[in-house]
Write an enzyme that holds these catalytic residues in place. Structure first.
Site, short mmCIF file in Angstrom:
data_model
loop_
_atom_site.label_atom_id
_atom_site.label_comp_id
_atom_site.label_asym_id
_atom_site.label_seq_id
_atom_site.Cartn_x
_atom_site.Cartn_y
_atom_site.Cartn_z
N ARG A 73 0.85 -1.19 0.00
CA ARG A 73 0.00 0.00 0.00
C ARG A 73 0.88 1.23 0.00
NH1 ARG A 73 -2.75 3.14 4.79
NH2 ARG A 73 -3.74 4.78 3.53
N HIS A 119 -2.96 11.06 0.57
CA HIS A 119 -2.43 10.83 1.92
C HIS A 119 -1.89 12.16 2.43
CE1 HIS A 119 -1.00 7.49 4.76
NE2 HIS A 119 -0.74 8.60 5.38
N GLU A 165 -7.37 8.58 6.27
CA GLU A 165 -7.64 9.27 7.53
C GLU A 165 -8.10 10.72 7.35
OE1 GLU A 165 -4.52 8.87 10.36
OE2 GLU A 165 -4.51 6.71 10.23
N ASN A 296 -7.36 1.86 9.81
CA ASN A 296 -6.05 2.12 10.45
C ASN A 296 -6.25 2.05 11.95
OD1 ASN A 296 -5.09 2.58 7.92
ND2 ASN A 296 -4.56 4.74 8.22
N TYR A 298 -4.17 1.46 15.89
CA TYR A 298 -2.90 1.39 16.63
C TYR A 298 -3.07 1.04 18.09
CZ TYR A 298 -0.68 3.35 12.52
OH TYR A 298 -0.21 3.55 11.25
N GLU A 367 -3.43 0.00 8.07
CA GLU A 367 -2.26 0.39 8.87
C GLU A 367 -2.37 -0.22 10.26
OE1 GLU A 367 -1.37 4.57 9.24
OE2 GLU A 367 -1.80 4.90 7.11
C1 GCO Z 1 -1.58 7.85 10.22
C2 GCO Z 1 -0.92 8.02 8.95
C3 GCO Z 1 0.51 7.58 8.89
C4 GCO Z 1 1.30 7.73 10.18
C5 GCO Z 1 1.16 6.50 11.07
C6 GCO Z 1 1.94 6.66 12.37
O1 GCO Z 1 -2.24 6.84 10.37
O2 GCO Z 1 -1.48 8.76 11.01
O3 GCO Z 1 -1.62 7.27 7.96
O4 GCO Z 1 1.00 8.44 7.89
O5 GCO Z 1 2.66 7.88 9.87
O6 GCO Z 1 -0.17 6.32 11.45
O7 GCO Z 1 1.43 7.75 13.07
#
Ligand code: GCO
Length: 466
Positions: A73, A119, A165, A296, A298, A367
């Site tokens: 990607r 992006h 995002e 995405n 985290y 992500e």
């Molecule tokens: C996001 C962006 C990425 C970042 C990654 C780490 O999700 O913020 O897509 O460009 O670099 O998430 O913060």
């Protein structure tokens, strides 16, 4: 197990890895302008060179192959394609040729491209000409035009992402001002979010009407980010409601209009007419405009309700976002980056939340990854032994498999963020997310970390035999 056609690989973004900002006719983006303003980037850096990936496509493809990636990607730099950005502006053939060759080389290497059109790196010309993302009529039309140029140039590509995002274009870009273009407003973030949804809808309609292959295997969607949420006090109904409201402000902001036809009621209640109202034409473009859900993710948070009225600059649903709950339980170790800590259970729970709310759509995890405070300061050999990242991926990917096996979640692919250390926006190069170490002081040389080599054996174990 994951289905035998499960796509896994790595993700990057143009401005974070390409460099070559003045090469082959590229025009300036709002991130070039933003980085040039003193004090905006933690280490005073920019994407001028980054990982020099624009000039290292063969090296990056070889890296992807060596890691066993099935997919990659990456994003297109709009200002390489149309340097001034607009539908009446010149198209830069050198920019198109670069990505045509890159896609051909990826396909020759047996790697499936997933392309993100936007992006965050809007052509500066559009920002200057009519306020860029703030313009409800011009921006969607120019984005559709740019998308059409790329659909036409890259007919072999079957997997398209319109925006990455939108929340991070809207809130840091137009609310807090910590991302490009650095504006501060209590109303502009909601205008920008709306215009991105309309632009997304226009591009999706263009693809489906004029470019989707007759074979029917082309697909397009948007990528939305979100942290999962748990009530700070599990016994407090107000905290439980706050946790749900936080998810609505974070993710349903965009997903509800796409899957359900309008913004969440909680947002309308707090924001009133700061939150735009869809015209019938806009609603028709946006509702049903995803072939898949790009996710995405985290980390997760504990959410505590606030009894005071929401402030005008609130963007999170009038809640406190915490890493520790009422009982003192903490999400993830302190060593992680200040704003994210591992919580694999939250990944599974978020996959279920999305699936239940939106009718079990096909999901691509576009992500997922982590970093720790001070990784940049470690000696190189320590950086390469990133056991914390190996653990993160092992726990998160197995949580995803559990969601597939036990909760019926329909995950079709997974992209680790990121293939390599790169320009982490306002953090500059201080924060590292790569599974590959980039030695910026020595010619951007790449060194795969332990985590890079951990993913192929893991997916070989988890993907059903062909
Ligand atoms: C996001 C962006 C990425 C970042 C990654 C780490 O999700 O913020 O897509 O460009 O670099 O998430 O913060």
């Amino acid at each position: 197990m994951l289905p035998k056609d499960f796509q896994w690989g790595f993700a990057t973004a143009a401005y974070q890895i390409e460099g070559a900002v003045d090469q082959d006719g590229r025009g300036p983006s709002i991130w070039d302008t933003f980085c040039a303003q003193p004090g905006k980037i933690a280490d005073g850096s920019s994407g001028v060179t980054a990982c020099d990936s624009y000039n290292r496509t063969a090296e990056d493809i070889a890296l992807l192959k060596s890691l066993g990636a099935k997919s990659y990607r990456f994003s297109i730099s709009w200002s390489r394609i149309i340097p001034e950005g607009g539908r009446g502006d010149a198209v830069n053939q050198a920019g198109i040729d670069h990505y045509v060759k890159f896609v051909d080389d990826l396909l020759d290497a047996g790697i499936t491209p997933f392309i993100t059109l936007f992006h965050w790196d809007l052509p500066e010309g559009l920002h200057q000409r009519y306020g860029g993302l703030l313009n409800r009529t011009e921006f969607p039309l120019d984005f559709e035009n740019y998308a059409r140029v790329m659909f036409r140039a890259l007919p072999k590509v079957r997997n398209w992402i319109t925006f990455n995002e939108p929340l991070c274009s809207a809130i840091p870009g137009y609310g807090s001002g910590t991302f490009a273009p650095g504006r501060q407003s209590t109303s502009e973030p909601w205008t920008v979010g709306h215009n991105i949804l309309v632009a997304h809808g226009r591009a999706v309609k263009a693809y489906r009407d004029d470019f989707k292959p007759a074979s029917g295997d082309g697909q397009i969607g948007i990528v939305l980010n979100g942290d999962f949420t748990y009530p700070w006090d599990a016994a407090d109904p107000a905290d439980k409601e706050a946790a749900e409201r936080r998810l609505e402000f974070f993710t349903a902001w965009f997903a509800d209009p796409i899957y359900l036809g309008d913004y969440p009621a909680s947002m309308r209640k707090q924001l009133g007419d700061r939150l735009p109202t869809f015209t019938p034409e806009e609603r028709a473009l946006v509702h049903g405009s995803n072939d898949f859900y790009g996710m995405n993710h985290y980390t997760s948070n504990y959410i505590r309700h606030r009894s005071s009225p929401a402030s005008a600059d609130d963007t999170v649903g009038n809640v406190d976002v915490l890493f520790t709950n009422k009982q003192g339980n903490c999400i993830g170790p302190e060593t992680q980056s200040p704003w994210l800590r591992p919580c694999a259970a939250g990944f599974r729970d978020f996959l279920v939340w999305i699936s239940k709310r939106y009718g079990y759509p096909p999901i691509y995890v576009t992500e997922n990854g982590t970093s720790i405070k001070g990784e940049s300061d470690l000696p190189k050999e320590k950086i390469l032994e990133d056991d914390f990242r190996v653990k993160y991926y092992n726990e998160y990917i197995r949580a995803m498999v559990t969601a597939v096996e036990l909760d019926g979640v329909n995950v079709k692919g997974y992209f680790a963020w990121s293939l390599m250390d790169n320009f982490e926006w306002a953090d500059g190069y201080v924060t590292r997310f790569g599974v590959t170490y980039v030695d910026y002081e020595n010619g951007q040389k790449r060194f795969p970390k332990k985590s890079a080599k951990s993913l192929k054996p893991l997916f070989d174990e988890l993907i059903a035999a062909a």
